[in-house]
Each structure stands twice: as structure tokens, then as C-alpha cells.
Design an enzyme around this catalytic site. Sequence first.
Site, PDB file in Angstrom:
ATOM      1  N   ASP A  79       2.407   9.769  -8.507  1.00 55.03           N
ATOM      2  CA  ASP A  79       3.540  10.472  -9.098  1.00 55.03           C
ATOM      3  C   ASP A  79       3.463  10.433 -10.629  1.00 55.03           C
ATOM      4  O   ASP A  79       2.538   9.851 -11.204  1.00 55.03           O
ATOM      5  CB  ASP A  79       4.851   9.834  -8.598  1.00 55.03           C
ATOM      6  CG  ASP A  79       5.908  10.904  -8.305  1.00 55.03           C
ATOM      7  OD1 ASP A  79       6.087  11.780  -9.177  1.00 55.03           O
ATOM      8  OD2 ASP A  79       6.523  10.850  -7.241  1.00 55.03           O
ATOM      9  N   ASP A 116       0.866  -1.187   0.000  1.00 55.62           N
ATOM     10  CA  ASP A 116       0.000   0.000   0.000  1.00 55.62           C
ATOM     11  C   ASP A 116       0.900   1.234   0.000  1.00 55.62           C
ATOM     12  O   ASP A 116       1.093   1.870   1.023  1.00 55.62           O
ATOM     13  CB  ASP A 116      -0.897  -0.036   1.234  1.00 55.62           C
ATOM     14  CG  ASP A 116      -1.923   1.094   1.227  1.00 55.62           C
ATOM     15  OD1 ASP A 116      -1.886   1.921   0.286  1.00 55.62           O
ATOM     16  OD2 ASP A 116      -2.740   1.152   2.157  1.00 55.62           O
ATOM     17  N   LYS A 121       0.301   3.753  -2.071  1.00 54.17           N
ATOM     18  CA  LYS A 121      -0.542   4.866  -2.565  1.00 54.17           C
ATOM     19  C   LYS A 121       0.287   5.787  -3.457  1.00 54.17           C
ATOM     20  O   LYS A 121       0.386   7.002  -3.240  1.00 54.17           O
ATOM     21  CB  LYS A 121      -1.173   5.643  -1.422  1.00 54.17           C
ATOM     22  CG  LYS A 121      -2.188   4.806  -0.642  1.00 54.17           C
ATOM     23  CD  LYS A 121      -3.218   5.621   0.069  1.00 54.17           C
ATOM     24  CE  LYS A 121      -4.160   4.735   0.850  1.00 54.17           C
ATOM     25  NZ  LYS A 121      -3.504   4.012   1.966  1.00 54.17           N
TER      26      LYS A 121
HETATM   27  O1  C5P Z   1      -6.488  -0.110  11.270  1.00 54.67           O
HETATM   28  P1  C5P Z   1      -7.475  -0.040  10.151  1.00 54.67           P
HETATM   29  O2  C5P Z   1      -8.291  -1.302   9.992  1.00 54.67           O
HETATM   30  O3  C5P Z   1      -8.313   1.205  10.163  1.00 54.67           O
HETATM   31  O4  C5P Z   1      -6.522   0.024   8.836  1.00 54.67           O
HETATM   32  C1  C5P Z   1      -7.015   0.298   7.554  1.00 54.67           C
HETATM   33  C2  C5P Z   1      -5.873   0.258   6.572  1.00 54.67           C
HETATM   34  O5  C5P Z   1      -6.342   0.532   5.259  1.00 54.67           O
HETATM   35  C3  C5P Z   1      -4.767   1.249   6.831  1.00 54.67           C
HETATM   36  O6  C5P Z   1      -3.552   0.638   6.405  1.00 54.67           O
HETATM   37  C4  C5P Z   1      -5.110   2.425   5.929  1.00 54.67           C
HETATM   38  O7  C5P Z   1      -3.956   3.126   5.547  1.00 54.67           O
HETATM   39  C5  C5P Z   1      -5.710   1.697   4.745  1.00 54.67           C
HETATM   40  N1  C5P Z   1      -6.631   2.421   3.881  1.00 54.67           N
HETATM   41  C6  C5P Z   1      -7.804   2.986   4.336  1.00 54.67           C
HETATM   42  N2  C5P Z   1      -8.637   3.608   3.441  1.00 54.67           N
HETATM   43  C7  C5P Z   1      -8.340   3.634   2.131  1.00 54.67           C
HETATM   44  C8  C5P Z   1      -7.167   3.064   1.667  1.00 54.67           C
HETATM   45  C9  C5P Z   1      -6.336   2.437   2.580  1.00 54.67           C
HETATM   46  O8  C5P Z   1      -8.103   2.914   5.535  1.00 54.67           O
HETATM   47  N3  C5P Z   1      -9.180   4.132   1.256  1.00 54.67           N
END
Ligand code: C5P
EC number: 4.1.1.23
Length: 209
Positions: free
Chosen positions: A62, A57, A59
Site C-alpha cells: 500500500d 504475514d 504482505k
Molecule cells: O502450507 P505451506 O507450507 O505451503 O505454507 C507456506 C506459507 O508461506 C503460506 O502461509 C504462504 O502464504 C506463505 N508464502 C509462500 N510464498 C511466499 C510468501 C509466503 O508460500 N513467497
Amino acid sequence: MAGLILALDVTDREKAINIANEVADYLHAIKIGWPLVMAAGMDIIDSLSQIKPIICDFKVADIPNTTKLIVREARNHGAMGIIVHGFVGRDSIKAAVDEAGKMKVYVVAEMSHPGALDFMQKHTDDIVLMAKEVGAAGLIAPATRPERITHIRSLAGDMEILAPGVGAQGGSAKEAIEAGATHIIVGRRIYEANEPAKAAKALYDELTL
Ligand code: C5P
């Protein structure tokens, strides 16, 4: 079958590997991001890949050339997938898909936190359609807003939809899958639990029973 993806946002290498081993039986894949890679180095991808397929991940947001170089590094370390931002536009996403080879490219369609409403949600539809056209494998859509998953599914056809936001951010695993997600992504609800395996099993059972 709907699967569970662990968001392994810890910053200690040994802890990451221990948790991954502890909950592996309940996982479809592991998602790692900047917190763990910055703390443990890119080799953590190689190590965790021995346990479960790894989605990076990063993200990525660029220009096409830099995107290509980042995707190549993830691929060279054995990642199964990489997450890129969609708002950067078609040429950057195409560069990611072209460089990915067998690795899957997931495009963020909409984020799960409240701030996603400030800018991102206004462009979700265009991002989804563009990601589909350039051949991305999947999308990231918010479990915190199941109705948005349903909307995104209506545009995405049979692309994979991975839904973060279950647990700590308030989303429900079952609702996200019923809304159209392929898999859910869960972090803190599992890795901050006293017994991560028990927490992972509960989510796994919610998806499979
Ligand atoms: O701890 P939690 O279950 O909230 O983690 C969610 C994960 O998903 C984190 O790594 C966060 O960066 C990622 N994420 C998110 N929403 C998005 C994309 C990625 O929460 N749209």
C-alpha cells in the site's frame, strides 16, 4: 543456526494455540497471516507471542501512510516481524522500516507459487537491492526454486532469507538452507499432519543433523 518457522494458516483460535504449543520446541518463530487473523482477531498475535515470536504475514502492499498504520498495529500487538511486498516501491518499504522500531521487516523478493513467474520474478533483483538499501531485516525467497535463493543470497549480503514452499509446495528444507536461506517456513506439512509434533521434529532434525 537454521530454524523452522511454522506458517500457522488455520482458522480456529483454539486449534492454532494447541498446535503452536504442541510444536513449539522445534520452532524458531510462528508466521501468521490473513486466514488466522481474520478468523481469530488481532489478539491472536498477543496470545501466540506468549509461545513463540510472531511474524505477521500481511504482505502489505500500500501507500506509505497506510503501510505505516498497518505496521503500527502489528507492533502494538507484540509481533516480532512483519512481511511486506516490495513491488510497491522504496517509499512504502521505508515507511514500514521507519515505523517498525525493533520489529523486523521482511520484504517479499519472490513468491513460491508458479504464478510468481508471471510478473514478480522479473523484478526480484531490484526489489532485493532496494530492501537492502532501506534497511529491511530480511527477504522472503522461494524454497520451490533453490537456485533462486542462491541468486538472491548473492545480492542480499547478510540479510536474513526466509524460505516458504517446503513440503506441500514441493520444496526441500535441506536444499533451501544449502542454497542460502537462513530459515525455512512450513505450513501444511506440519499443521495438517496427524501428529504435528512428529512432522515438526522431522523438519527440525533435517535442519540440525
Ligand atoms: O502450507 P505451506 O507450507 O505451503 O505454507 C507456506 C506459507 O508461506 C503460506 O502461509 C504462504 O502464504 C506463505 N508464502 C509462500 N510464498 C511466499 C510468501 C509466503 O508460500 N513467497
